[in-house]
Every structure is written in structure tokens, then in C-alpha cells.
Motif scaffolding. Sequence first.
Motif, PDB file in Angstrom:
ATOM      1  N   SER A  21      41.258 -17.380  14.149  1.00  0.00           N
ATOM      2  CA  SER A  21      41.476 -17.422  12.705  1.00  0.00           C
ATOM      3  C   SER A  21      42.290 -16.266  12.137  1.00  0.00           C
ATOM      4  CB  SER A  21      40.121 -17.469  11.996  1.00  0.00           C
ATOM      5  OG  SER A  21      39.361 -16.324  12.330  1.00  0.00           O
ATOM      6  N   GLN A  22      42.376 -15.153  12.845  1.00  0.00           N
ATOM      7  CA  GLN A  22      43.018 -13.972  12.267  1.00  0.00           C
ATOM      8  C   GLN A  22      44.473 -14.235  11.914  1.00  0.00           C
ATOM      9  OE1 GLN A  22      42.308 -10.283  14.232  1.00  0.00           O
ATOM     10  NE2 GLN A  22      43.744  -9.169  12.965  1.00  0.00           N
ATOM     11  N   GLY A  23      44.782 -13.982  10.655  1.00  0.00           N
ATOM     12  CA  GLY A  23      46.142 -14.129  10.169  1.00  0.00           C
ATOM     13  C   GLY A  23      46.580 -15.558   9.905  1.00  0.00           C
ATOM     14  N   ARG A  24      45.706 -16.525  10.106  1.00  0.00           N
ATOM     15  CA  ARG A  24      46.052 -17.926   9.862  1.00  0.00           C
ATOM     16  C   ARG A  24      46.000 -18.208   8.359  1.00  0.00           C
ATOM     17  NH1 ARG A  24      49.095 -19.887  13.080  1.00  0.00           N
ATOM     18  NH2 ARG A  24      48.606 -21.834  12.044  1.00  0.00           N
ATOM     19  N   PRO A  25      46.696 -19.250   7.901  1.00  0.00           N
ATOM     20  CA  PRO A  25      46.665 -19.584   6.473  1.00  0.00           C
ATOM     21  C   PRO A  25      45.249 -19.951   6.021  1.00  0.00           C
ATOM     22  CG  PRO A  25      48.438 -20.745   7.598  1.00  0.00           C
ATOM     23  CD  PRO A  25      47.597 -20.104   8.659  1.00  0.00           C
ATOM     24  N   ALA A  26      44.829 -19.370   4.919  1.00  0.00           N
ATOM     25  CA  ALA A  26      43.514 -19.646   4.361  1.00  0.00           C
ATOM     26  C   ALA A  26      43.659 -20.016   2.891  1.00  0.00           C
ATOM     27  CB  ALA A  26      42.604 -18.429   4.510  1.00  0.00           C
ATOM     28  N   THR A  27      42.905 -21.011   2.471  1.00  0.00           N
ATOM     29  CA  THR A  27      42.853 -21.414   1.075  1.00  0.00           C
ATOM     30  C   THR A  27      41.383 -21.490   0.670  1.00  0.00           C
ATOM     31  OG1 THR A  27      42.938 -23.751   1.717  1.00  0.00           O
ATOM     32  CG2 THR A  27      45.019 -22.714   1.106  1.00  0.00           C
ATOM     33  N   ALA A  28      41.129 -21.406  -0.614  1.00  0.00           N
ATOM     34  CA  ALA A  28      39.750 -21.426  -1.101  1.00  0.00           C
ATOM     35  C   ALA A  28      39.659 -22.197  -2.407  1.00  0.00           C
ATOM     36  CB  ALA A  28      39.250 -19.996  -1.305  1.00  0.00           C
ATOM     37  N   SER A  29      38.445 -22.614  -2.708  1.00  0.00           N
ATOM     38  CA  SER A  29      38.184 -23.340  -3.947  1.00  0.00           C
ATOM     39  C   SER A  29      38.374 -22.452  -5.170  1.00  0.00           C
ATOM     40  CB  SER A  29      36.763 -23.898  -3.931  1.00  0.00           C
ATOM     41  OG  SER A  29      35.831 -22.858  -3.679  1.00  0.00           O
ATOM     42  N   SER A  30      38.172 -21.143  -4.996  1.00  0.00           N
ATOM     43  CA  SER A  30      38.328 -20.204  -6.105  1.00  0.00           C
ATOM     44  C   SER A  30      38.403 -18.788  -5.550  1.00  0.00           C
ATOM     45  CB  SER A  30      37.141 -20.304  -7.068  1.00  0.00           C
ATOM     46  OG  SER A  30      35.959 -19.825  -6.443  1.00  0.00           O
ATOM     47  N   ALA A  41      39.739 -13.207   4.083  1.00  0.00           N
ATOM     48  CA  ALA A  41      38.662 -13.665   4.969  1.00  0.00           C
ATOM     49  C   ALA A  41      39.091 -13.678   6.431  1.00  0.00           C
ATOM     50  CB  ALA A  41      38.199 -15.060   4.564  1.00  0.00           C
ATOM     51  N   VAL A  42      40.383 -13.723   6.684  1.00  0.00           N
ATOM     52  CA  VAL A  42      40.880 -13.827   8.066  1.00  0.00           C
ATOM     53  C   VAL A  42      41.907 -12.748   8.395  1.00  0.00           C
ATOM     54  CG1 VAL A  42      40.377 -16.288   8.285  1.00  0.00           C
ATOM     55  CG2 VAL A  42      42.578 -15.569   7.342  1.00  0.00           C
ATOM     56  N   ASP A  43      41.890 -11.639   7.647  1.00  0.00           N
ATOM     57  CA  ASP A  43      42.898 -10.598   7.883  1.00  0.00           C
ATOM     58  C   ASP A  43      42.493  -9.585   8.948  1.00  0.00           C
ATOM     59  OD1 ASP A  43      41.043  -9.000   6.565  1.00  0.00           O
ATOM     60  OD2 ASP A  43      42.360  -8.493   4.886  1.00  0.00           O
ATOM     61  N   GLY A  44      41.264  -9.688   9.476  1.00  0.00           N
ATOM     62  CA  GLY A  44      40.822  -8.778  10.527  1.00  0.00           C
ATOM     63  C   GLY A  44      40.374  -7.424  10.029  1.00  0.00           C
ATOM     64  N   ASP A  45      40.357  -7.213   8.724  1.00  0.00           N
ATOM     65  CA  ASP A  45      39.986  -5.917   8.130  1.00  0.00           C
ATOM     66  C   ASP A  45      38.584  -6.027   7.538  1.00  0.00           C
ATOM     67  OD1 ASP A  45      39.659  -3.623   6.594  1.00  0.00           O
ATOM     68  OD2 ASP A  45      41.637  -3.759   5.665  1.00  0.00           O
ATOM     69  N   ASN A  46      37.617  -5.316   8.113  1.00  0.00           N
ATOM     70  CA  ASN A  46      36.254  -5.360   7.591  1.00  0.00           C
ATOM     71  C   ASN A  46      36.126  -4.699   6.223  1.00  0.00           C
ATOM     72  OD1 ASN A  46      35.159  -6.800   9.723  1.00  0.00           O
ATOM     73  ND2 ASN A  46      34.689  -4.957  10.886  1.00  0.00           N
ATOM     74  N   GLY A  47      37.170  -4.060   5.742  1.00  0.00           N
ATOM     75  CA  GLY A  47      37.154  -3.427   4.430  1.00  0.00           C
ATOM     76  C   GLY A  47      37.619  -4.349   3.313  1.00  0.00           C
ATOM     77  N   THR A  48      38.093  -5.544   3.655  1.00  0.00           N
ATOM     78  CA  THR A  48      38.502  -6.510   2.636  1.00  0.00           C
ATOM     79  C   THR A  48      37.606  -7.732   2.746  1.00  0.00           C
ATOM     80  OG1 THR A  48      40.117  -7.616   4.065  1.00  0.00           O
ATOM     81  CG2 THR A  48      40.910  -5.749   2.745  1.00  0.00           C
ATOM     82  N   ARG A  49      37.644  -8.571   1.723  1.00  0.00           N
ATOM     83  CA  ARG A  49      36.826  -9.780   1.731  1.00  0.00           C
ATOM     84  C   ARG A  49      37.421 -10.818   0.803  1.00  0.00           C
ATOM     85  NH1 ARG A  49      33.697 -10.489  -2.841  1.00  0.00           N
ATOM     86  NH2 ARG A  49      33.619  -8.713  -4.241  1.00  0.00           N
ATOM     87  N   TRP A  50      37.004 -12.063   1.012  1.00  0.00           N
ATOM     88  CA  TRP A  50      37.266 -13.123   0.048  1.00  0.00           C
ATOM     89  C   TRP A  50      36.067 -13.180  -0.879  1.00  0.00           C
ATOM     90  CZ3 TRP A  50      34.567 -18.150   0.474  1.00  0.00           C
ATOM     91  CH2 TRP A  50      34.854 -18.983  -0.603  1.00  0.00           C
ATOM     92  N   LEU A  60      35.965 -22.379   1.721  1.00  0.00           N
ATOM     93  CA  LEU A  60      37.080 -21.650   2.326  1.00  0.00           C
ATOM     94  C   LEU A  60      37.593 -22.490   3.472  1.00  0.00           C
ATOM     95  CD1 LEU A  60      38.662 -18.883   2.593  1.00  0.00           C
ATOM     96  CD2 LEU A  60      37.004 -18.355   4.382  1.00  0.00           C
ATOM     97  N   ARG A  61      38.895 -22.677   3.542  1.00  0.00           N
ATOM     98  CA  ARG A  61      39.519 -23.471   4.608  1.00  0.00           C
ATOM     99  C   ARG A  61      40.501 -22.581   5.361  1.00  0.00           C
ATOM    100  NH1 ARG A  61      42.891 -28.881   3.322  1.00  0.00           N
ATOM    101  NH2 ARG A  61      40.824 -29.490   2.626  1.00  0.00           N
ATOM    102  N   VAL A  62      40.435 -22.625   6.705  1.00  0.00           N
ATOM    103  CA  VAL A  62      41.346 -21.873   7.554  1.00  0.00           C
ATOM    104  C   VAL A  62      42.084 -22.867   8.438  1.00  0.00           C
ATOM    105  CG1 VAL A  62      41.584 -20.081   9.304  1.00  0.00           C
ATOM    106  CG2 VAL A  62      39.781 -19.908   7.577  1.00  0.00           C
ATOM    107  N   THR A  89      34.695 -29.141  10.611  1.00  0.00           N
ATOM    108  CA  THR A  89      35.976 -29.102  11.309  1.00  0.00           C
ATOM    109  C   THR A  89      36.763 -30.363  10.972  1.00  0.00           C
ATOM    110  OG1 THR A  89      35.069 -30.174  13.283  1.00  0.00           O
ATOM    111  CG2 THR A  89      35.041 -27.748  13.235  1.00  0.00           C
ATOM    112  N   SER A  90      38.083 -30.270  11.136  1.00  0.00           N
ATOM    113  CA  SER A  90      38.953 -31.408  10.876  1.00  0.00           C
ATOM    114  C   SER A  90      40.219 -31.266  11.702  1.00  0.00           C
ATOM    115  CB  SER A  90      39.330 -31.474   9.392  1.00  0.00           C
ATOM    116  OG  SER A  90      40.257 -32.521   9.161  1.00  0.00           O
ATOM    117  N   ALA A  91      40.661 -32.342  12.273  1.00  0.00           N
ATOM    118  CA  ALA A  91      41.926 -32.342  13.015  1.00  0.00           C
ATOM    119  C   ALA A  91      43.118 -32.567  12.090  1.00  0.00           C
ATOM    120  CB  ALA A  91      41.900 -33.417  14.103  1.00  0.00           C
ATOM    121  N   ASP A  92      42.872 -33.134  10.895  1.00  0.00           N
ATOM    122  CA  ASP A  92      43.974 -33.481  10.007  1.00  0.00           C
ATOM    123  C   ASP A  92      43.847 -32.923   8.585  1.00  0.00           C
ATOM    124  OD1 ASP A  92      41.959 -35.039   8.904  1.00  0.00           O
ATOM    125  OD2 ASP A  92      42.856 -36.957   9.490  1.00  0.00           O
ATOM    126  N   GLY A  93      42.777 -32.201   8.281  1.00  0.00           N
ATOM    127  CA  GLY A  93      42.589 -31.650   6.945  1.00  0.00           C
ATOM    128  C   GLY A  93      42.134 -32.673   5.928  1.00  0.00           C
TER     129      GLY A  93
END
Length: 111
Positions: A21-30, A41-50, A60-62, A89-93
Motif C-alpha cells: 500500500s505504501q505510496g499507492r493512490p488513496a481516496t476517502a469519504s472525507s 494513510a499510506v505514506d509510510g510516515d508514522n507521524g502523519t495520518r488520515w 478509505l480506499r487504497v 477487497t475488490s478486483a475492479d473497484g
Amino acid sequence: MLGGYLVATGIRADAADPLLSQGRPATASSTENGGTPAANAVDGDNGTRWGSAFSDPQWLRVDLGATATVSRVVLRWEAAFARAFTVQTSADGTAWTTVYSTKTRATWRTR
């Protein structure tokens, strides 16, 4: 979910649980505010968050970019955490399969 991280790991024959998941496109409801976007949420930095809006439901979708075997999902919660969540999970979103659901903030891991 008020704030957290999502880490999806997979299985390969030559490595244990590579981070998918790291660095992959992420979208969220808000988002809570401009400083807590879904990408955190997927930037690999424990100091940031969604951070989401303070209402249910939130998601949250990755996009992992390709079909993958997911061996575990790690959710790192802050003090204000979800009490219930579902992992899908989803193969097609479009068509989604629930692979885990809880109402007790349990830890989930497949084997």
C-alpha cells in the motif's frame, strides 16, 4: 474512523510481507481538515495520518494497482479510533467482498 493508517501487505515466495500500500493512490469519504488527507494513510510516515469527518460511516480506499494476495492489514489507530470496521477487497473497484468485519476493534490477520 477518526484517524489512522492503513498498511496492506502481501505474500511473495522470496520476501516476507512486502508492503503493497505504501505510496499507492488513496481516496476517502472525507477528511478532517486539509492536513489529514487520505494519502497520509499510506505514506509510510508514522507521524502523519488520515483523519475523517466526525460522523459514520467513513471509508478509505487504497488502489494497489494490480491484483494481489493480501496476507494482513495493519490499522494504526490514534486516540480517537473506530470501534467497528470492515475490510473489503475488490478486483475492479465496483464489486466488493468483505474479508473481515468487527464491532470490537479486534486485530485481524489471515493465515
